[in-house]
Design a protein around this motif. Structure first.
Motif, PDB file in Angstrom:
ATOM      1  N   LYS A  77      -7.930 -12.132  -5.092  1.00 49.52           N
ATOM      2  CA  LYS A  77      -7.702 -11.001  -6.149  1.00 49.52           C
ATOM      3  C   LYS A  77      -6.558 -10.257  -5.839  1.00 49.52           C
ATOM      4  N   LEU A  78      -5.732  -9.956  -6.892  1.00 48.51           N
ATOM      5  CA  LEU A  78      -4.500  -9.637  -6.612  1.00 48.51           C
ATOM      6  C   LEU A  78      -4.468  -8.034  -7.723  1.00 48.51           C
ATOM      7  N   GLU A  79      -4.209  -6.910  -6.984  1.00 47.78           N
ATOM      8  CA  GLU A  79      -4.304  -5.643  -7.648  1.00 47.78           C
ATOM      9  C   GLU A  79      -2.750  -5.230  -7.379  1.00 47.78           C
ATOM     10  N   ARG A 122       2.291  -5.368 -17.454  1.00 48.21           N
ATOM     11  CA  ARG A 122       1.101  -4.630 -17.720  1.00 48.21           C
ATOM     12  C   ARG A 122      -0.328  -4.843 -16.808  1.00 48.21           C
ATOM     13  N   TRP A 123      -0.323  -5.911 -16.395  1.00 49.06           N
ATOM     14  CA  TRP A 123      -1.892  -6.230 -15.845  1.00 49.06           C
ATOM     15  C   TRP A 123      -1.892  -5.256 -14.511  1.00 49.06           C
ATOM     16  N   THR A 124      -3.045  -5.135 -14.101  1.00 46.94           N
ATOM     17  CA  THR A 124      -3.446  -4.188 -12.994  1.00 46.94           C
ATOM     18  C   THR A 124      -4.301  -4.820 -11.983  1.00 46.94           C
ATOM     19  N   GLU A 126       5.812 -11.839   0.361  1.00 44.92           N
ATOM     20  CA  GLU A 126       7.033 -11.474  -0.161  1.00 44.92           C
ATOM     21  C   GLU A 126       7.053 -10.452  -1.439  1.00 44.92           C
ATOM     22  N   HIS A 127       5.548 -10.145  -1.960  1.00 49.81           N
ATOM     23  CA  HIS A 127       5.340  -9.252  -2.828  1.00 49.81           C
ATOM     24  C   HIS A 127       4.761  -8.071  -2.594  1.00 49.81           C
ATOM     25  N   LYS A 128       4.390  -7.862  -1.201  1.00 48.49           N
ATOM     26  CA  LYS A 128       3.510  -6.594  -0.775  1.00 48.49           C
ATOM     27  C   LYS A 128       4.121  -5.499  -1.060  1.00 48.49           C
ATOM     28  N   SER A 129       5.107  -5.198  -1.337  1.00 48.83           N
ATOM     29  CA  SER A 129       5.849  -3.919  -1.977  1.00 48.83           C
ATOM     30  C   SER A 129       4.982  -3.458  -3.149  1.00 48.83           C
ATOM     31  N   TRP A 130       4.467  -4.346  -4.124  1.00 48.52           N
ATOM     32  CA  TRP A 130       3.772  -4.113  -5.522  1.00 48.52           C
ATOM     33  C   TRP A 130       2.673  -4.918  -5.716  1.00 48.52           C
ATOM     34  N   ILE A 131       2.052  -5.781  -4.616  1.00 46.35           N
ATOM     35  CA  ILE A 131       0.805  -6.333  -4.955  1.00 46.35           C
ATOM     36  C   ILE A 131       0.139  -6.209  -3.596  1.00 46.35           C
TER      37      ILE A 131
END
Length: 127
Positions: free
Chosen positions: A85-87, A96-98, A64-69
């Motif tokens: 691991k999330l990017e 702010r996290w990458t 559900e978050h693959k558009s930004w993670i």
């Protein structure tokens, strides 16, 4: 008696479900942003988060978050257990996290909402 215990257990489960439905309907009108959540278990594409302020635990689905993670499950080992691991690949809510490593007891921020599809329940969105 066994019948009494079954009735008592059924009553307790109905009360717990009623509490979740009431909370979900409340969150439909009043979503809560930036709530502290604690990761309690990890799957390949999901992790379970407990939100202490609401006393609720539910799954966060990474799809559900693959558009930004972008997520990458890492090999499980005896010391660290299962990890993801999330990017962050796009801007989202001013975060702010990458890069972020999700493991047991990681503290994260979530938005608490009402689930849009049946059954009615609480939905958590990763921030």
């Amino acid at each position: 008696c066994e019948r009494c215990n079954d009735k008592k257990e059924g009553s307790r489960k109905a009360q717990e479900r009623s509490d979740i439905v009431f909370l979900a309907l409340y969150l439909r009108r009043n979503p809560m942003k930036s709530k502290l959540g604690v990761v309690v278990s990890i799957g390949q594409k999901t992790f379970t988060v407990f939100v202490p302020s609401l006393g609720v635990s539910t799954l966060v689905f990474l799809d559900e978050h693959k558009s930004w993670i972008k997520s990458q499950p890492l090999e499980e080992n005896a010391v660290m257990g299962r990890r993801i691991k999330l990017e962050r690949i796009a801007s989202h809510n001013g975060e702010r996290w990458t890069e972020l490593m999700i493991k047991s007891f990681t503290k994260i921020r979530v938005t608490c909402k009402c689930q849009e599809k049946p059954p009615i329940g609480v939905k958590l969105e990763f921030e």
